[in-house]
Design a protein around this motif. Structure first.
Motif, short mmCIF file in Angstrom:
data_model
loop_
_atom_site.label_atom_id
_atom_site.label_comp_id
_atom_site.label_asym_id
_atom_site.label_seq_id
_atom_site.Cartn_x
_atom_site.Cartn_y
_atom_site.Cartn_z
N SER A 339 0.98 -1.35 0.02
CA SER A 339 0.10 0.11 0.18
C SER A 339 0.85 1.44 -0.11
O SER A 339 1.77 1.47 0.86
CB SER A 339 -0.84 0.01 1.21
N LEU A 340 0.61 1.97 -1.04
CA LEU A 340 1.34 3.42 -1.08
C LEU A 340 0.47 4.54 -1.17
O LEU A 340 1.04 5.54 -1.73
CB LEU A 340 2.38 3.31 -2.32
N TYR A 341 -0.77 4.36 -1.15
CA TYR A 341 -1.74 5.64 -1.24
C TYR A 341 -1.36 6.60 -0.11
O TYR A 341 -0.75 6.31 0.77
CB TYR A 341 -3.10 4.88 -1.48
N SER A 342 -2.09 7.93 -0.48
CA SER A 342 -1.80 9.04 0.40
C SER A 342 -0.48 9.30 0.85
O SER A 342 0.14 9.55 1.68
CB SER A 342 -2.43 8.66 1.64
N ASN A 343 0.48 9.13 -0.48
CA ASN A 343 1.97 9.63 -0.32
C ASN A 343 1.92 10.65 -1.65
O ASN A 343 1.47 10.59 -2.67
CB ASN A 343 2.63 8.28 -0.64
N PRO A 344 3.03 11.64 -1.64
CA PRO A 344 3.08 12.63 -2.61
C PRO A 344 3.91 11.93 -3.79
O PRO A 344 4.72 12.49 -4.47
CB PRO A 344 3.63 13.58 -1.91
N VAL A 345 3.71 10.69 -4.21
CA VAL A 345 4.31 9.95 -5.19
C VAL A 345 3.73 9.92 -6.49
O VAL A 345 2.47 9.48 -6.29
CB VAL A 345 4.90 8.50 -4.89
N GLN A 346 4.44 10.29 -7.60
CA GLN A 346 3.53 10.23 -8.74
C GLN A 346 3.57 8.79 -9.42
O GLN A 346 4.69 8.24 -10.09
CB GLN A 346 4.35 11.17 -9.82
N TYR A 347 2.67 8.29 -9.16
CA TYR A 347 2.41 6.67 -9.71
C TYR A 347 2.80 6.53 -10.90
O TYR A 347 3.12 5.47 -11.30
CB TYR A 347 1.25 5.96 -9.12
N TRP A 348 2.49 7.60 -11.92
CA TRP A 348 2.47 7.03 -13.17
C TRP A 348 4.22 7.37 -13.52
O TRP A 348 4.50 6.86 -14.83
CB TRP A 348 1.81 8.15 -14.04
N GLU A 349 5.00 7.76 -12.73
CA GLU A 349 6.14 7.68 -13.11
C GLU A 349 7.36 6.56 -12.61
O GLU A 349 8.27 6.23 -12.84
CB GLU A 349 6.70 8.97 -12.42
N VAL A 350 6.51 5.77 -11.80
CA VAL A 350 6.95 4.21 -11.07
C VAL A 350 7.13 3.30 -12.02
O VAL A 350 6.06 3.11 -12.76
CB VAL A 350 6.07 3.92 -10.12
N GLN A 351 8.41 2.70 -12.49
CA GLN A 351 8.62 1.81 -13.44
C GLN A 351 7.80 0.59 -13.10
O GLN A 351 7.78 0.22 -12.16
CB GLN A 351 10.33 1.64 -13.37
N PRO A 352 7.11 -0.01 -14.17
CA PRO A 352 6.50 -1.32 -13.75
C PRO A 352 7.46 -2.41 -13.41
O PRO A 352 7.05 -3.14 -12.69
CB PRO A 352 6.17 -1.72 -15.35
N ALA A 353 8.92 -2.36 -13.66
CA ALA A 353 9.61 -3.41 -13.27
C ALA A 353 9.88 -3.36 -11.63
O ALA A 353 10.28 -4.50 -10.95
CB ALA A 353 10.90 -3.35 -13.67
N THR A 354 9.42 -2.32 -10.98
CA THR A 354 9.45 -2.10 -9.57
C THR A 354 8.58 -2.97 -8.74
O THR A 354 9.25 -3.82 -7.71
CB THR A 354 9.20 -0.56 -9.19
N PHE A 355 7.71 -3.61 -9.45
CA PHE A 355 6.88 -4.41 -8.85
C PHE A 355 6.91 -5.93 -9.36
O PHE A 355 6.19 -6.70 -9.51
CB PHE A 355 5.34 -3.96 -8.69
N ARG A 356 8.31 -6.38 -9.90
CA ARG A 356 8.18 -7.34 -10.59
C ARG A 356 8.32 -8.71 -9.72
O ARG A 356 7.97 -9.83 -10.19
CB ARG A 356 9.83 -7.49 -11.32
N CYS A 357 8.39 -8.29 -8.27
CA CYS A 357 8.18 -9.74 -7.52
C CYS A 357 6.86 -9.67 -6.75
O CYS A 357 6.53 -10.05 -5.64
CB CYS A 357 9.12 -9.70 -6.51
N VAL A 358 5.91 -9.07 -7.40
CA VAL A 358 4.46 -9.15 -6.86
C VAL A 358 3.90 -9.91 -7.45
O VAL A 358 3.66 -10.13 -8.75
CB VAL A 358 3.94 -7.38 -6.97
N SER A 359 2.79 -10.66 -6.61
CA SER A 359 1.88 -11.56 -7.43
C SER A 359 1.10 -11.37 -8.20
O SER A 359 0.55 -11.99 -9.27
CB SER A 359 1.41 -12.63 -6.19
N ASP A 360 0.28 -10.05 -7.92
CA ASP A 360 -0.61 -9.71 -8.99
C ASP A 360 -0.85 -8.28 -9.26
O ASP A 360 -0.30 -7.52 -7.94
CB ASP A 360 -2.03 -10.11 -8.46
N ARG A 361 -0.91 -7.55 -10.00
CA ARG A 361 -1.02 -6.17 -10.00
C ARG A 361 -1.83 -5.41 -9.22
O ARG A 361 -1.91 -4.32 -8.78
CB ARG A 361 -1.32 -5.61 -11.54
N MET A 362 -3.17 -6.31 -8.74
CA MET A 362 -4.39 -5.77 -7.80
C MET A 362 -3.71 -5.72 -6.52
O MET A 362 -4.38 -5.15 -5.53
CB MET A 362 -5.38 -6.78 -8.17
N SER A 363 -2.46 -6.34 -6.22
CA SER A 363 -1.85 -6.26 -4.82
C SER A 363 -1.29 -5.08 -4.75
O SER A 363 -0.63 -4.48 -3.45
CB SER A 363 -0.89 -7.28 -4.75
N ILE A 364 -1.12 -4.06 -5.62
CA ILE A 364 -0.45 -2.77 -5.31
C ILE A 364 -1.36 -1.73 -5.35
O ILE A 364 -2.36 -1.59 -6.20
CB ILE A 364 0.45 -2.35 -6.67
#
Length: 371
Positions: A339-364
């Motif tokens: 969970s990263l919501y309610s942070n001043p991070v621009q989520y569209w700038e985060v590289q997809p490979a950042t979550f390469r060890c996540v089981s499912d995209r719905m987990s982010i």
């Protein structure tokens, strides 16, 4: 002279007349004993009773008296919400669960639980108890669960039963836990003591000596750091809603067996590099609602970490190696919740490979940041 046929008809008529008689009407207690022999059996029974040979005196029925206003059933005695000012008398000795919550009891006396050696669980939640006799729990040789939350205790009760497995004393007024406060409780597995105004200095050295706890929660207290003298057997440690400002290198060294660590709702600004290496078996990490400005270092090296709560912080950037290791096969358990919501991070700038060890995209979990 009657013939055989006449006698037969007379017998049939006699039987028919008896079958058409009026229904039985009881006129007295002994009417139930009168049978077809004209009361002979009753006469014999009454004569034998006078001689003392046939009827013996029966013992009184075996039943328990339930305290007035309480409900007693299947070894459970419920006396909650009755406005009681003391523990009721005449509690059945075979009681397993005694519910005294939501009353006005202010003191536990020495003999309040006398004879209740079979008690398994005792609930005293939401009373006004401030005084407990040192021998109040002595009769309870088999007590395993004691719920003492929301009272006026200023100290951990003394001489708790050695059989105790679970103790819940949150929301009291305990400010100090002296050395040996839990002495002799070798079977204790879970302690919940949040909601007490305890500071780090309130735990004397040796306060938890001898305990082999699995679960400990001290939330909503006044801790400014992670105490270093808790049992090293802990699998769950919850210190949320305190005033912890940082996690230093040595803070977690003692707790190598932790599966779940709760540090949410604190004032944590920094987690020193290498701190998380002391909890290699961690599955779940709560750091939500703090003041972190970056993802903690060391997450990619945690082989079993599956859930990380980082929402409601001040994280403005997420790097490609913040969560996942570079080497293939190092991560044994994929993330199923970040969970990263309610942070001043621009989520569209985060590289997809950042979550390469996540089981499912719905987990982010990202979300719009509003300040």
């Amino acid at each position: 002279m009657f013939s055989h046929k006449s006698l037969l008809l007379l017998s049939v008529f006699s039987l028919a007349s008896h079958s058409l008689a009026l229904p039985f009407e009881q006129r007295g207690f002994w009417d139930f004993g009168i049978d077809g022999d004209g009361g002979g059996s009753m006469t014999v029974m009454m004569r034998d009773e006078e001689e003392g040979s046939a009827v013996e005196e029966l013992p009184p029925p075996d039943f328990h008296v339930c305290p007035f206003g309480c409900h007693c059933q299947l070894r459970v005695v419920q006396c909650s919400d009755l406005g009681l000012t003391e523990v009721p008398k005449n509690i059945p000795s075979d009681t397993k669960l005694l519910d005294l919550q939501n009353n006005r009891i202010s003191e536990l006396k020495e003999n309040d639980f006398k004879g209740l050696s079979n008690l398994y669980a005792l609930s005293l939640v939401n009373n006004k108890i401030s005084k407990v006799h040192p021998r109040a729990f002595t009769p309870m040789r088999h007590l395993q669960k004691l719920y003492f939350s929301r009272n006026l205790l200023t100290a951990v009760p003394k001489n708790l039963p050695p059989s105790l497995v679970e103790l819940r004393i949150h929301d009291n007024n305990i400010k100090k836990v002296p050395a040996g406060a839990f002495a002799g409780l070798s079977k204790m597995n879970c302690i919940e003591m949040g909601g007490n105004p305890i500071q780090n200095s309130g735990f004397e050295p040796g306060a938890f000596k001898g305990l082999k706890l699995n679960y400990l929660r001290i939330s909503e207290a006044k801790l400014t750091g992670v105490p270093k003298d808790f049992p090293e057997t802990l699998h769950e440690l919850h210190l949320d809603n305190n005033k912890i400002q940082a996690i230093e290198l040595e803070d977690l060294r003692r707790y190598k067996q932790l599966y779940r660590l709760g540090l949410g709702y604190n004032d944590i600004r920094n987690i020193e590099n290498g701190s998380l290496s002391f909890v290699p078996n961690l599955r779940e990490l709560h750091l939500e609602n703090n003041r972190l400005t970056r993802v903690p270092k060391g997450l990619p090296d945690m082989k079993y970490l599956q859930v990380v709560y980082l929402h409601s912080n001040n994280i403005s950037q997420v790097s490609i190696d913040d969560f996942c290791p570079r080497s293939f096969g190092v991560k044994r358990s994929f993330y199923n919740g970040i969970s990263l919501y309610s942070n001043p991070v621009q989520y569209w700038e985060v590289q997809p490979a950042t979550f390469r060890c996540v089981s499912d995209r719905m987990s982010i979990h990202f979300g719009n940041y509003k300040k």
